[in-house]
Motif scaffolding. Structure first.
Motif, mmCIF file in Angstrom:
data_model
loop_
_atom_site.group_PDB
_atom_site.id
_atom_site.type_symbol
_atom_site.label_atom_id
_atom_site.label_comp_id
_atom_site.label_asym_id
_atom_site.label_seq_id
_atom_site.Cartn_x
_atom_site.Cartn_y
_atom_site.Cartn_z
ATOM 1 N N VAL A 37 0.843 -1.202 0.000
ATOM 2 C CA VAL A 37 0.000 0.000 0.000
ATOM 3 C C VAL A 37 0.881 1.255 0.000
ATOM 4 O O VAL A 37 0.632 2.208 -0.752
ATOM 5 N N MET A 42 3.935 1.584 -1.107
ATOM 6 C CA MET A 42 4.576 1.742 -2.411
ATOM 7 C C MET A 42 3.568 2.202 -3.467
ATOM 8 O O MET A 42 3.871 3.049 -4.311
ATOM 9 N N GLU A 43 2.363 1.636 -3.401
ATOM 10 C CA GLU A 43 1.306 1.991 -4.358
ATOM 11 C C GLU A 43 0.991 3.488 -4.289
ATOM 12 O O GLU A 43 0.773 4.131 -5.308
ATOM 13 N N ASP A 44 0.967 4.031 -3.078
ATOM 14 C CA ASP A 44 0.538 5.415 -2.883
ATOM 15 C C ASP A 44 1.677 6.420 -2.858
ATOM 16 O O ASP A 44 1.433 7.617 -2.775
#
Lengths: 217, 214
Positions: free
Chosen positions: A55, A57-59
């Protein structure tokens, strides 16, 4: 090498999260990887910390890759061996991550005697922390010691009892500087442990203190 | 320290009120769901297309989404731009090579790619070996359970939503932990993350897997 049903002492959340984040010294990563190989409770908890990492890394803020990055990556793929590797799984006493450091199972360990039948071998890791295998004959004690930093001890064979509790195969004890303990191996079987420290141990008697200088305990 | 709780984090309850985010399985608003879905696309089909058919178009889609994220993550972790670029390409190549290892009942694509990027970071930036746990005992014929994969996907979305909704100060602490700026004693400050449900889900998937192999 799943022993989930019999393990009573687990890794702490902060150690698992630090392993997931990749910030632990190598020796602590080794004890985490070894325990998780035996323990599905901690494996599931670790996977959930990895999900937090996903999460994050995604954001996180993105960075543009070079214009030819995809084609360069395709060349990397074409040049590499894509044959799937067989699953890495131990059939011996030592879980695979530990066998990687020992160079085999129990019979490959090059023990050095510490006296009174106690033996150890220091495994090669980065210097920030020390990983050692300890061999304690059935019924024998490891000298009474306190800790300057954190000490984690994972039982690989047999069991030991100290002031806190009884620890058997797969159990991990986390000791900090407030704690002084004298682990004693169970009578039934010689005890083998993986012990990791981030500072030298403090022995309470003179002789072990002298021995410590020579033996890097 | 005895730590046997499956769904709780023991004595540190500083932020435990946040557990409630994950218990709200049906009550997030429509707008929230759109927001969450936008950032948590399901990439399973693309990864399977690489695994089964070496599908370069599917890889290009994954690359467009994840390569800039991996590179951003590596730069924030302390890599300079050229090292981050090189490592990003290696991470994405590893994704291709290890596509057969991806298990959507245990990890979302972003979770799985994070672990690959994290390992590359330790190797390239910290110059350390990374001891990894043993592989789980599954055979190549064992397809992950569909219901588990869908359940995990939903819970990962809820986790992402719960993290987004955290107070700014705590969200920054979590980011710092994953970018490598916090020691593990500092990390102790942020236990109480909303992980209860996702942890139980992964545990269930592991148990199924163990059972299937007996």
């Amino acid at each position: 090498m799943n022993m989930t049903d019999t393990i009573k002492h687990h890794l702490t959340p902060e150690i698992l999260m630090a392993y997931s984040a990749g910030t632990l010294p190598e020796a602590f990563s080794l004890i985490v990887a070894t325990h998780v190989s035996m323990c599905d409770v901690c494996r599931a908890e670790l996977d959930s910390y990895d999900a937090v990492g996903g999460v994050v890394m995604e954001d996180a803020v993105t960075a543009d890759v070079s214009s030819d990055a995809l084609s360069s990556t395709m060349k990397l793929i074409a040049a590499s061996d894509t044959a799937p590797k067989a699953p890495r799984r131990s059939t011996g006493t030592l879980p695979s991550p530990l066998q990687d450091y020992v160079g085999g199972d129990l019979s490959a360990i090059k023990w050095k005697p510490l006296g009174m039948g106690v033996k150890q071998v220091i495994l090669s890791t980065s210097k920030a922390a020390t990983a050692r295998l300890l061999y304690i004959p059935a019924g024998a004690a490891v000298p009474d010691h306190g800790h300057q930093g954190t000490e984690m001890t994972l039982v690989l064979q047999g069991a030991f009892v100290d002031e806190e509790d009884r620890f058997a195969r797969g159990d991990v004890e986390v000791a900090n500087e407030d704690m002084e303990h004298t682990p004693i191996a169970d009578m039934g079987e010689d005890c083998i442990c993986l012990a990791v420290t981030d500072a030298p141990l403090k022995f309470n008697a003179l002789i072990p203190r002298i021995a410590q200088r020579f033996l890097r305990i | 320290m005895a730590h046997v709780g499956v769904s709780e984090f023991g004595p540190c309850t500083k932020y435990s009120v946040l557990h409630s985010h994950l218990d709200l399985t049906t009550s997030t608003t429509g707008q929230d769901k759109t927001e969450v879905n936008k950032t948590n696309k399901d990439w399973t089909a693309q990864i399977y297309a690489i695994r089964d058919a070496q599908d370069q178009a599917a890889f290009a889609e994954l690359f467009a989404h994840f390569a800039p994220r991996v590179k951003g993550f590596l730069i924030k972790s302390g890599a300079d731009a050229s090292l981050a670029e090189e490592c990003t390409q290696e991470v994405m190549a590893t994704l291709w090579r290890k596509a057969h290892m991806f298990d959507p009942s245990r990890a979302s694509a972003s979770t799985w790619i994070f672990t690959i990027a994290r390992n590359r970071k330790i190797d390239a930036l910290r110059k350390q070996r990374r001891p990894e746990p043993e592989d789980l005992p599954w055979g190549p014929e064992a397809e992950p359970d569909q219901a588990e994969a869908i359940g995990l996907k939903q819970e990962t979305e809820q986790l992402a939503f719960a993290i987004k909704e955290l107070p700014e100060k705590q969200r920054i602490l979590i980011e710092q932990a994953y970018f490598g700026d916090l020691s593990h004693s500092e990390i102790a400050e942020i236990t109480g993350l909303p992980l209860g449900t996702i942890k139980s889900r992964i545990r269930l998937a592991l148990e199924r897997l163990r059972h299937a192999m007996k």
